[in-house]
Scaffold this motif. Structure first.
Motif, PDB file in Angstrom:
ATOM      1  N   LEU A 154       0.832  -1.210   0.000  1.00 55.95           N
ATOM      2  CA  LEU A 154       0.000   0.000   0.000  1.00 55.95           C
ATOM      3  C   LEU A 154       0.863   1.254   0.000  1.00 55.95           C
ATOM      4  O   LEU A 154       0.552   2.232  -0.698  1.00 55.95           O
ATOM      5  CB  LEU A 154      -0.911  -0.009   1.234  1.00 55.95           C
ATOM      6  CG  LEU A 154      -1.996  -1.095   1.268  1.00 55.95           C
ATOM      7  CD1 LEU A 154      -2.773  -1.027   2.588  1.00 55.95           C
ATOM      8  CD2 LEU A 154      -2.953  -0.936   0.097  1.00 55.95           C
ATOM      9  N   VAL A 155       1.945   1.228   0.768  1.00 52.68           N
ATOM     10  CA  VAL A 155       2.856   2.378   0.780  1.00 52.68           C
ATOM     11  C   VAL A 155       3.485   2.572  -0.601  1.00 52.68           C
ATOM     12  O   VAL A 155       3.637   3.698  -1.088  1.00 52.68           O
ATOM     13  CB  VAL A 155       3.945   2.182   1.852  1.00 52.68           C
ATOM     14  CG1 VAL A 155       4.984   3.306   1.779  1.00 52.68           C
ATOM     15  CG2 VAL A 155       3.326   2.138   3.236  1.00 52.68           C
ATOM     16  N   CYS A 158       1.006   4.196  -2.911  1.00 51.02           N
ATOM     17  CA  CYS A 158       0.934   5.632  -2.617  1.00 51.02           C
ATOM     18  C   CYS A 158       2.139   6.378  -3.188  1.00 51.02           C
ATOM     19  O   CYS A 158       2.006   7.505  -3.692  1.00 51.02           O
ATOM     20  CB  CYS A 158       0.851   5.842  -1.104  1.00 51.02           C
ATOM     21  SG  CYS A 158      -0.670   5.219  -0.348  1.00 51.02           S
ATOM     22  N   LEU A 161       1.536   6.865  -6.860  1.00 52.73           N
ATOM     23  CA  LEU A 161       0.545   7.912  -7.107  1.00 52.73           C
ATOM     24  C   LEU A 161       1.127   9.298  -6.872  1.00 52.73           C
ATOM     25  O   LEU A 161       0.791  10.253  -7.579  1.00 52.73           O
ATOM     26  CB  LEU A 161      -0.680   7.688  -6.221  1.00 52.73           C
ATOM     27  CG  LEU A 161      -1.493   6.413  -6.503  1.00 52.73           C
ATOM     28  CD1 LEU A 161      -2.633   6.289  -5.490  1.00 52.73           C
ATOM     29  CD2 LEU A 161      -2.057   6.433  -7.924  1.00 52.73           C
ATOM     30  N   CYS A 162       1.996   9.394  -5.868  1.00 50.71           N
ATOM     31  CA  CYS A 162       2.610  10.689  -5.551  1.00 50.71           C
ATOM     32  C   CYS A 162       3.837  10.972  -6.417  1.00 50.71           C
ATOM     33  O   CYS A 162       4.421  12.058  -6.315  1.00 50.71           O
ATOM     34  CB  CYS A 162       3.008  10.742  -4.079  1.00 50.71           C
ATOM     35  SG  CYS A 162       1.623  10.603  -2.936  1.00 50.71           S
ATOM     36  N   PRO A 167       8.928   7.415  -0.111  1.00 46.83           N
ATOM     37  CA  PRO A 167       8.280   6.378   0.725  1.00 46.83           C
ATOM     38  C   PRO A 167       8.871   4.992   0.565  1.00 46.83           C
ATOM     39  O   PRO A 167       8.569   4.109   1.368  1.00 46.83           O
ATOM     40  CB  PRO A 167       6.820   6.401   0.238  1.00 46.83           C
ATOM     41  CG  PRO A 167       6.629   7.755  -0.372  1.00 46.83           C
ATOM     42  CD  PRO A 167       7.952   8.067  -1.004  1.00 46.83           C
TER      43      PRO A 167
END
Length: 251
Positions: A154-155, A158, A161-162, A167
């Motif tokens: 999940l990280v 993200c 997406l960013c 991360p």
């Protein structure tokens, strides 16, 4: 913008992570962690064997009883399963070499958290805290490992997406923790199996051997750690390159 070297490291790390998760999931769901074999093979006493099998399947959860049954009937032990070998077909006559099949019983959730005693099956002997926590650890640690891998996924989503590689440092740390949990699972299981014969002496000498399920869990640990190393290297190296590029532009 991500350099090709970092992108390659991320792809390889993701593949290693996926393989490790598959291996660990298969290992947890199968029963071939440890195998008992009697040499020579146990005699086929139909009446005695049927009683042992009946007590193994329908009897009360008693560590001494099911352990001795596995010793005598060439059983296998897993994180969620305990199995014995029984004749696959029952005939009115006694076959000299009957075909054998595996009969398995799953550990229920309360049984996974049950206390272990200094003398297996004897509650008056007092709780053996070390074996109790080893037993619970071998059940909980693989679940924690898989949960950490999904959290790192999940990280990573993200981060995509960013459009940031920062991360990925957290992804590497989570994979490192997952690898330690997988390794801890194997250690807890081996310690528990090693201590059991000293407490529950089998009526017949049985030889123990590691099964392929345990090897899958053992392989998953270094795979997760290698994935963690790749993620950490990519995150730190990219950060250093980005810092140097920013400083050069400012200058």
């Amino acid at each position: 913008m991500v350099d090709n070297r970092y992108a390659t490291a991320l792809v390889i790390g993701s593949v290693l992570s996926l393989l490790a998760t598959v291996y660990l999931s298969v290992a947890v769901g199968t029963q071939h962690w440890y195998q008992y074999r009697i040499r020579p093979a146990p005699s086929n006493n139909a009446a005695n064997t049927s009683e042992l099998v009946k007590d193994f399947i329908n009897g009360d959860f008693n560590e001494k009883n099911y352990s001795e049954t596995m010793f005598r009937l060439n059983g296998t032990l897993g994180l969620w399963w305990r199995c014995i070998m029984v004749p696959s077909e029952t005939h009115w006559y006694k076959e000299p070499n009957p075909k054998m099949a595996s009969q398995c019983v799953s550990f229920t959730l309360p049984q996974q958290f049950a206390s272990k005693y200094r003398e297996p099956g004897n509650e008056t002997s007092g709780e053996d805290l070390f074996r109790t926590y080893m037993w619970r650890g071998q059940f909980l640690l693989p679940l924690v490992s898989v949960a950490l891998v999904f959290l790192s996924g999940l990280v990573g989503v993200c981060a995509c997406l960013c459009r940031s590689i920062t991360p990925t440092l957290g992804v590497g740390v989570l994979h490192l923790l997952a690898g330690l949990c997988s390794l801890g699972t194997v250690c807890c299981f081996l310690v528990g199996v090693d201590l059991l014969p000293h407490n529950a002496s089998p009526s017949e000498a049985a030889e123990g051997a590691l099964g392929w399920s345990l090897y899958l869990a053992l392989i998953s640990a270094p795979l997760q750690m290698m994935a963690a190393a790749l993620f950490l290297w990519a995150a730190r190296s990219h950060r250093k390159s980005y810092t140097r590029m920013t400083a050069y532009r400012v200058a």
